[in-house]
Design an enzyme around this catalytic site. Structure first.
Site, PDB file in Angstrom:
ATOM      1  N   CYS A 275      47.649  24.987  11.942  1.00 11.98           N
ATOM      2  CA  CYS A 275      48.529  26.050  12.450  1.00 11.98           C
ATOM      3  C   CYS A 275      47.749  27.182  13.116  1.00 11.98           C
ATOM      4  CB  CYS A 275      49.421  26.583  11.328  1.00 11.98           C
ATOM      5  SG  CYS A 275      48.552  27.449   9.991  1.00 11.98           S
ATOM      6  N   HIS A 323      50.689  30.333   6.787  1.00 13.04           N
ATOM      7  CA  HIS A 323      51.148  29.584   7.956  1.00 13.04           C
ATOM      8  C   HIS A 323      51.447  30.549   9.094  1.00 13.04           C
ATOM      9  CE1 HIS A 323      52.650  25.962   9.938  1.00 13.04           C
ATOM     10  NE2 HIS A 323      53.613  26.707  10.432  1.00 13.04           N
ATOM     11  N   HIS A 335      54.711  25.669  16.610  1.00 10.83           N
ATOM     12  CA  HIS A 335      53.732  25.679  15.532  1.00 10.83           C
ATOM     13  C   HIS A 335      53.267  24.266  15.209  1.00 10.83           C
ATOM     14  CE1 HIS A 335      56.435  24.785  11.793  1.00 10.83           C
ATOM     15  NE2 HIS A 335      57.012  24.301  12.864  1.00 10.83           N
TER      16      HIS A 335
END
Length: 360
Positions: A275, A323, A335
């Site tokens: 990520c 994240h 993402h």
């Protein structure tokens, strides 16, 4: 007479008895996977299994960001150590050259009988030769003094650099040990998730993987079918993007070009990303340098509230800031979700929102 009686035979003797014990232990161990006790428990439902798998993947991602941070620190320590080692080598080379000069002077004095240059000049009978040799001797003396000073200076520098190098090497070994520890944590979480998934039937596992690939959690607990449907319909950006500046547009364009590429923990492209690797690469393409991890990227710009979000902002999730995605507007982000789920567009409400940062 009782002592001479034949022992009573077990109905399960020899190998049969050992097999029965092994099977009983294996059954008891299986029953404790979720309950943590020796009591038999019902087989976990597919929803329980996939919920636990989701939790393990979330933990693996948090560990991945710690791994990324440890890798970055180890890289800096390695670079610093290499610089010190190279400088020490150059200084040592100069030190050896100066020592060679002094060695040549000492050898010349030995060959001349060790007489002081002034005394040797005093013994010459030719005035012109005396003046010429006196000038040369003065220069030689100056060179000798300079060489001694240089040797002292370089020797001190080499000793200092070696001390600094040893300290950097200890730091490097510490960072590499932390890197190995975080790597083992990530791999342990991922292996545990794969082991749990193996408990599902082929049909259950296919259904879970399809749900994840479509853009949601396997158990539907976070986002549900409506979230997955929105993510599935958002496989491409429709229409022009209105962003605060041209660099945000460039970052989003780069991220869009990565759609469909796989998630690989620790990866920064170009063929796969995690990520924070994706957001770092996207903004690098726009000429902005971001740090490597989620918990450092969140401090790389100005914090903005959810109501202030604009395309190009970094959006962060979970209480541990584990994240990150790139906001593209309309409640959507690009993402790299997790293993088995490629880079994609998804709603920002599919995970617990933790904050946002505007960079550029």
């Amino acid at each position: 007479m009782a002592a001479h009686r034949k022992p009573k035979q077990s109905p399960l003797g020899g190998q049969a008895a050992r097999t029965a014990v092994t099977l009983a232990l294996a059954s008891a161990a299986t029953a404790t996977v979720f309950e943590g006790s020796g009591h038999a428990a019902p087989r976990p439902t597919p929803a329980q299994v996939t919920s636990e798998v989701d939790r393990l993947y979330e933990q693996a991602e948090a560990a991945t960001e710690k791994y990324n941070g440890a890798k970055e620190k180890a890289g800096r320590a390695r670079a610093a150590f290499d610089r010190l080692r190279d400088e020490a080598a150059r200084r040592t080379e100069r030190l050896n050259r100066y020592r060679d000069v002094l060695g040549a002077v000492a050898a010349a004095q030995y060959r001349s009988g060790g007489l002081d240059p002034a005394l040797q000049l005093a013994l010459t009978s030719d005035p012109d030769q005396y003046l010429e040799r006196a000038s040369l001797a003065e220069k030689a003396g100056n060179r000798q003094a300079a060489a001694v000073t240089a040797v002292r200076r370089e020797l001190g520098a080499v000793q200092r650099l070696r001390g600094e190098s040893e300290a950097r090497l200890r730091e490097l070994r510490t960072q590499e040990a932390e890197l190995r520890r975080q790597k083992a944590t990530v791999q342990g979480k991922l292996n545990a998730a794969r082991t749990l998934l193996a408990r599902l039937t082929a049909e259950e596992r296919a259904r879970y993987e399809a749900a994840v690939a479509a853009g949601g959690h396997g158990d539907g607990a976070s986002g549900g079918s409506a979230t997955m449907a929105r993510a599935d319909r958002s496989s491409a950006i429709r229409g022009p993007i209105t962003a605060p500046d041209a660099r945000a547009v460039e970052a989003i364009a780069f991220a869009q070009a990565q759609l469909g590429k796989p998630y690989v923990w620790g990866a920064t492209g170009p063929s796969a990303y995690d990520c924070s690797g994706l957001t770092q690469a996207a903004w690098r393409a726009a000429g902005v340098s971001l740090p490597r991890t989620t918990y450092t990227q969140i401090n790389a710009g100005r914090r903005v509230s959810r109501s202030e979000l604009a395309p190009g902002d970094l959006v962060f999730f979970y209480s541990g800031i584990s994240h990150v995605g790139l906001y593209i507007g309309g409640g959507q982000m690009i993402h790299a979700p997790r293993p088995g789920a490629p880079v994609r567009i998804a709603p920002i409400d599919e995970m617990p929102f933790a904050g946002a940062t505007r960079v550029g």
